[in-house]
Design a protein around this motif. Sequence first.
Motif, PDB file in Angstrom:
ATOM      1  N   LEU A 164       1.101  -0.972   0.207  1.00 32.73           N
ATOM      2  CA  LEU A 164       0.042   0.248   0.189  1.00 32.73           C
ATOM      3  C   LEU A 164       1.146   1.355   0.441  1.00 32.73           C
ATOM      4  O   LEU A 164       1.583   0.812  -0.219  1.00 32.73           O
ATOM      5  N   PHE A 165       0.331   2.785  -0.724  1.00 31.94           N
ATOM      6  CA  PHE A 165       0.705   3.571  -0.435  1.00 31.94           C
ATOM      7  C   PHE A 165       0.609   4.861   0.416  1.00 31.94           C
ATOM      8  O   PHE A 165      -0.681   4.652   0.071  1.00 31.94           O
ATOM      9  N   GLU A 166       0.667   5.728   1.192  1.00 30.23           N
ATOM     10  CA  GLU A 166       0.310   6.801   1.468  1.00 30.23           C
ATOM     11  C   GLU A 166       0.870   7.766   1.050  1.00 30.23           C
ATOM     12  O   GLU A 166       2.115   8.344   1.099  1.00 30.23           O
ATOM     13  N   SER A 167       0.048   9.427   0.609  1.00 36.97           N
ATOM     14  CA  SER A 167       0.676  10.156   0.270  1.00 36.97           C
ATOM     15  C   SER A 167       0.339  11.404   1.220  1.00 36.97           C
ATOM     16  O   SER A 167      -0.587  11.854   1.575  1.00 36.97           O
ATOM     17  N   MET A 168       1.214  12.510   1.421  1.00 38.99           N
ATOM     18  CA  MET A 168       1.140  12.722   2.522  1.00 38.99           C
ATOM     19  C   MET A 168       1.990  14.420   2.488  1.00 38.99           C
ATOM     20  O   MET A 168       2.929  14.377   1.738  1.00 38.99           O
ATOM     21  N   ARG A 169       1.258  15.535   2.722  1.00 42.96           N
ATOM     22  CA  ARG A 169       2.117  16.763   2.745  1.00 42.96           C
ATOM     23  C   ARG A 169       2.439  17.742   4.261  1.00 42.96           C
ATOM     24  O   ARG A 169       1.647  17.492   5.061  1.00 42.96           O
ATOM     25  N   GLU A 221      -2.693  25.569  -2.451  1.00 44.84           N
ATOM     26  CA  GLU A 221      -2.767  26.954  -3.334  1.00 44.84           C
ATOM     27  C   GLU A 221      -4.398  26.500  -4.462  1.00 44.84           C
ATOM     28  O   GLU A 221      -3.638  25.362  -4.742  1.00 44.84           O
ATOM     29  N   LEU A 222      -5.607  27.152  -4.667  1.00 44.46           N
ATOM     30  CA  LEU A 222      -5.801  26.667  -5.497  1.00 44.46           C
ATOM     31  C   LEU A 222      -5.542  26.789  -7.251  1.00 44.46           C
ATOM     32  O   LEU A 222      -5.043  28.050  -6.775  1.00 44.46           O
ATOM     33  N   GLY A 250      -2.140  18.457  -3.492  1.00 43.52           N
ATOM     34  CA  GLY A 250      -3.141  19.410  -4.591  1.00 43.52           C
ATOM     35  C   GLY A 250      -3.795  19.899  -3.367  1.00 43.52           C
ATOM     36  O   GLY A 250      -4.010  21.170  -4.088  1.00 43.52           O
ATOM     37  N   GLY A 251      -4.638  19.501  -2.122  1.00 42.31           N
ATOM     38  CA  GLY A 251      -5.640  19.608  -1.245  1.00 42.31           C
ATOM     39  C   GLY A 251      -7.178  20.146  -3.006  1.00 42.31           C
ATOM     40  O   GLY A 251      -7.711  19.160  -3.268  1.00 42.31           O
TER      41      GLY A 251
END
Length: 279
Positions: free
Chosen positions: A32-37, A126-127, A250-251
């Motif tokens: 599995l993988f998880e992307s985080m900021r 940022e949008l 990216g939000g």
Amino acid sequence: MSKFILFNDQFFTNDTAILQATNRAFKFGDGLFESMRMCGGKLQFAELHADRIKATMKALKMDGYNLLDDYFLRQKTTELARKNKIHANARFRLTIYRQGEGLYTPETNKVGYLLEVKPLDTPSYELNKKGIIVDVYDEIAKPINKLSNYKTTNSLPFVMAAIYQKQHQLDEVLLLNQNGFLCESTSSNLFVVYQNQIYTPALSEGCVGGVMRNVVMQLAKKHQLPLVEAQINPQILNEAEEVFLTNAIGGVRWVMGYGRKRYFNEVARMFSGWLNQSI
């Protein structure tokens, strides 16, 4: 590209050959993988990421999920950022795989991990200034089963969708589930605004249970905006007022167009503002 990676608690340069031929994520997609900021030196939504990692590991019958908690995530991401001299803003990918050998039947359910980092220029979500262009990808449907809501290393449907996206010069494509209803995009969860109501595909439709999806749903509840998890016919894209996508990196990203249809971004802009207030 950052210089160092963290592999099972040891730092290596990113060009080090650490992958063995017996690695089960490589051979079987057994992982599995998880992307985080990280924003301003703080890992965002660490508790939600830890909860999702735990749920995924339990679903995959992997051992040690209680050890990979939010403290572990904060500690390891901070260590790797510091090692790479990244002081504030970054994106991380944590890959967790089942260790040991064996064919389809593993010899053990213990896990190993790989943590990668890349610096980011922006300190907030940022949008996007320019709205993205999307289309529906219908060549390979996403199946609905007990693993559909988790981010596993079995990602071929998303890879094929991304190839289609590139070939047709699109910014994103939307995947359908096995019943022909909207599911998600190649990298994000999907939200549709129609007749002043916000809709998102229900988990029962096979979409990934994204962390940012969870955050947006919490924000909608907090600000008393009507949001419904539903089965969504792709025909709604021709009538919707807004479409936006969400993920942990990216939000919120607003969609400008689908075919000849053009969308607004008022609701997406509100969520993006609320999201940045939580940083």
